[in-house]
Structure formats: C-alpha cells, structure tokens
Design an enzyme around this catalytic site. Sequence first.
Site, PDB file in Angstrom:
ATOM      1  N   GLY A 172      -4.136  -5.268 -10.931  1.00 42.42           N
ATOM      2  CA  GLY A 172      -4.830  -6.583 -10.884  1.00 42.42           C
ATOM      3  C   GLY A 172      -3.582  -7.756 -11.139  1.00 42.42           C
TER       4      GLY A 172
ATOM      5  CB  ILE B 295       3.446   7.775  -3.611  1.00 37.07           C
ATOM      6  CG1 ILE B 295       1.850   7.581  -3.911  1.00 37.07           C
ATOM      7  CG2 ILE B 295       3.878   8.126  -5.140  1.00 37.07           C
ATOM      8  CD1 ILE B 295       0.734   8.589  -4.218  1.00 37.07           C
ATOM      9  CG  ASP B 296      -0.144   4.968  -0.567  1.00 37.14           C
ATOM     10  OD1 ASP B 296      -0.080   6.064  -0.933  1.00 37.14           O
ATOM     11  OD2 ASP B 296      -1.140   4.207  -0.431  1.00 37.14           O
TER      12      ASP B 296
ATOM     13  NE  ARG C  15      -6.149   1.786  -1.796  1.00 43.30           N
ATOM     14  CZ  ARG C  15      -5.292   1.763  -2.786  1.00 43.30           C
ATOM     15  NH1 ARG C  15      -4.189   1.069  -2.435  1.00 43.30           N
ATOM     16  NH2 ARG C  15      -5.371   2.172  -4.136  1.00 43.30           N
TER      17      ARG C  15
ATOM     18  NE  ARG D 100      -1.181   7.629  -9.163  1.00 40.44           N
ATOM     19  CZ  ARG D 100      -2.071   6.553  -9.032  1.00 40.44           C
ATOM     20  NH1 ARG D 100      -2.185   6.112  -7.896  1.00 40.44           N
ATOM     21  NH2 ARG D 100      -2.775   6.485 -10.114  1.00 40.44           N
TER      22      ARG D 100
HETATM   23  O1  F6P Z   1      -1.049   2.897  -4.140  1.00 42.10           O
HETATM   24  C1  F6P Z   1      -0.591   4.345  -4.687  1.00 42.10           C
HETATM   25  C2  F6P Z   1      -2.006   5.088  -4.682  1.00 42.10           C
HETATM   26  O2  F6P Z   1      -1.716   6.253  -5.370  1.00 42.10           O
HETATM   27  C3  F6P Z   1      -2.665   5.347  -3.278  1.00 42.10           C
HETATM   28  O3  F6P Z   1      -2.302   6.628  -2.697  1.00 42.10           O
HETATM   29  C4  F6P Z   1      -3.944   5.558  -3.851  1.00 42.10           C
HETATM   30  O4  F6P Z   1      -4.881   5.355  -2.964  1.00 42.10           O
HETATM   31  C5  F6P Z   1      -4.132   4.654  -5.041  1.00 42.10           C
HETATM   32  O5  F6P Z   1      -2.904   4.460  -5.636  1.00 42.10           O
HETATM   33  C6  F6P Z   1      -5.173   5.467  -6.219  1.00 42.10           C
HETATM   34  O6  F6P Z   1      -4.888   4.538  -7.093  1.00 42.10           O
HETATM   35  P1  F6P Z   1      -5.677   4.174  -8.478  1.00 42.10           P
HETATM   36  O7  F6P Z   1      -4.829   4.854  -9.621  1.00 42.10           O
HETATM   37  O8  F6P Z   1      -6.280   3.082  -8.621  1.00 42.10           O
HETATM   38  O9  F6P Z   1      -6.833   5.407  -8.457  1.00 42.10           O
END
Ligand code: F6P
Length: 438
Positions: free
Chosen positions: A160, A214-215, A260, A364
């Site tokens: 955010g 990681i994306d 994503r 991750r």
């Molecule tokens: O943006 C990196 C990522 O790991 C995406 O692959 C995944 O959709 C998202 O973050 C998940 O994030 P959160 O920690 O908000 O669940």
Amino acid sequence: MRLSDLQAITHEDLLITRLGTRTVETPLQELLGNRQESVHYVTETDRVLVDDTLGMAKSRALEAADLPAFNPGGPRAKLFFDPSEVTAAIVTCGGLCPGLNNVIRALVLHLRHAYGCRDVLGFRNGYQGLADGSDPVRLTPDLVREIHTRGGTILGTSRGSQDPATMVDTLVAHKVDMLFVVGGDGTLRGASTLADEAARRGLPIAVVGVPKTIDNDIPWIDHSFGFQTAYARAAESITAAHVEASSGVNGIGLVKLMGRHSGFIAAHATLVAQGVDFTLIPEVPFTLDGLLAGIRKKLADQGHAVVVVAEGAGQDLLPASTATDPSGNRKLGDIGAFLRSEITEGLGDLPFSLRYIDPGYAIRSVPANAFDAVYCTRLAQAATHAAMAGFTSMMVGSRRGRFINLPIKLATATSNHVDPHSDIWMAVLETTGQPVTF
Ligand code: F6P
C-alpha cells in the site's frame, strides 16, 4: 514488454533526473589503495544500447550516437553528495521476496565501509513506517552481519501507498539525504511520487529503487532479484508432484504457483523440473475441455499427467471479482482449487488419483540462492553508486548482464510478460509437448 515498447522508446525516455552538479571526489579510490586502475569508473558519455540486434538498430534509421541507450550503472569519479555527511535510509515494501536481507546488508556495508557514510536508517514495515511517526532503526554493520542467511526482511514490509508529503516530512525530520526503496512496480510508483514531492519542495533527496518481485514483471531488465530462487524452489514442488503422479495409477499432479499477471515462475520452474505436461500461464488462454482432453490422453499414453498453473492463468473461467488488495491489485479467483474440482468431476468414471500442491508463500520466504545473493549485492552497490552521484527517481537493474540506471517512470509504464511468441515460451512448449492452443 512488447516489441512496440522497444520500438517506441526514445532518448528522452531514458534520461535520469540529477539533483545537481557533481563536485565531490569519490572516496572509493582511497579505499582501493589509490591505484588509478583499481576503480572501474563509468564513462559518463558512454551509454548501454537498448537494441541488441542489428536489425532493430538499423530500423530506427538514426545515427549511432542517437540510438536510444541507458545511463550506465556503476561508480562515478565525482559525486553529488559528500559521503561523510550523508544519512541514508532503506525501506522494503510489498510481498516478500528472497534476497531482501541481502540487499539491506549490502547497502549498509557499501554505504558505511566503501563510501564512509555517517548513518544508515531503516524504516519499518514498508511505506507505513515513513508515515506513522515510528522511529527508524539504526542499521549498523554489526546489526546486519548475519541477516543474508535468512529469508524475509529484518525491516518488515507492508503493501500500500502512503501520502508522499507525509513521507517527505519524515525524511526531512530524520535528515535523510538518500532513500533506497526496495520493491516491485507499485512500490516504485510510490517512490516516483515521493521523489516528485521532494523535487517540488526543492529538496536534494535522492530516491533510488531496487527492483524486487518473484513475478519478474518489471520490464527492461534481465530479471528482478529473488526470481531465480523462487522458481528453483517452485521446481521442487513440481518434482514432488511428478513423483506422486508417476507412482500412482492414472496419477495426476496439479501444482499452483504464484504469478499474478506474468507466468515467468511457472515457465522457468517447468524448464527446471521437467516432466510437466501442461503449463498454464496468464498470458496464454486455454479451455477446460481442451485441458481435460489433454489430461485424458496423457493418462492413456503414459499413465500419469502433471499440470502447472500460475495463479493468474484461466481467470476468464472463474467468476470476475472487483476486490483489490492494499497494493491495488485485483484479487484473483483460485484457479488451483477450481481446476482440482473440474478435473475431478470432468474425468467421470475413470479411476485416477489427483495430488494438488500449492507451495504458495514457501517459494518466496526462503533465503536467496547463490545467484540471487550475488545479484542482490551488485544491485545494492549499483544503487549506492547512483545515489551518491545524485541521481534520483530511478531504479537499478541489469540488462544483458550490464548494470543500468533507468527512470522509474519508464520502468513502471509497462510490465514484463511472457510473450507467447518468445523463445522462452517455445522452450516450454517443446518441453511439455502441449499444443500451442487447446
Ligand atoms: O507480487 C509478488 C507476489 O508474490 C505474487 O506472486 C502474489 O500474487 C502476491 O505477491 C501475493 O501477495 P500477498 O503477500 O499480498 O498475498
């Protein structure tokens, strides 16, 4: 990034904002024994070409000197800041990513030991820590000594944005001269508004981004840090699914991976683990009937089937949602759970066993592997060189193995996607043997 992005780029898009003239001798020379040849200063007038094929360069019909090219990353002989008077700060934002602690450690050590900076502060919990009035932590070499062996971030993170004016007030209150922002596209957009706010007030604060996700969806660079570690870990889950599937009767392994909007993790993990029959990514639509027919055929031909699905794949098959996360990302439908139930129902009377694996956050939260550890260290060093030179509103990265400085506005204008016509996707198709469309 599409070919049209490459074609449209101009010299102006690549210009880096500077805080002012560089007049201060770098202390790096002294650190490395005062030997002229010991520091590989960047030649200011040289640039790193955007194009990497003769055809692309020729198609621009420009003189060589006018070809679009990036500002090179690396140390400058003259600096904007006097390092001995610098207070630097670091903030880590967004989802976790392997290597965050490596970047923090390398920034602290490079700032303190190589440049001799006065102080390095760490703001906690992402941009929140720059807006909530909490005290930053003082990052000393002692404090960061062991942190590269651990996943996560010692500073904490959050998603955010926050009000740029409040964040600049915080930087001013702590006399911060340079802020290193470690994060993905949303974070970098926040860094850009923060730099704009500082510029509007005439404050010489350098804001430099280090690309984390990681994306691997940040364009123009070879990859973001943490990506390689993440897909290596993801490949272990695929291998487990393959072992389970190939040991059962009509065994089906279904693995859901993060990604994503970009299917790089699924594509690369497929190439690492092998044994995958269908790789499903957001960039390439598929039909349920086509997938079920493909699975039935694999079961008949080889007795098992392995499916890898990126979380953003097949969203058109699920009910649409308008809900968003605190970063503004649309919340996705659960394609893994959906496919598990559709495959289970769709195979009718055929006896089979389905094993569903969702390694989710496990890919991750691990420490960086050797490759990412090196990359994180070099990114942090490149970021420090850039900030010391007085560059701002920019991000570092490697492009074809060379470090470059890119304007954040360019880096956040588009996203990096798996191009269905690229050699990486061709490699996936050749590995899985799946049809181009189904
Ligand atoms: O943006 C990196 C990522 O790991 C995406 O692959 C995944 O959709 C998202 O973050 C998940 O994030 P959160 O920690 O908000 O669940």
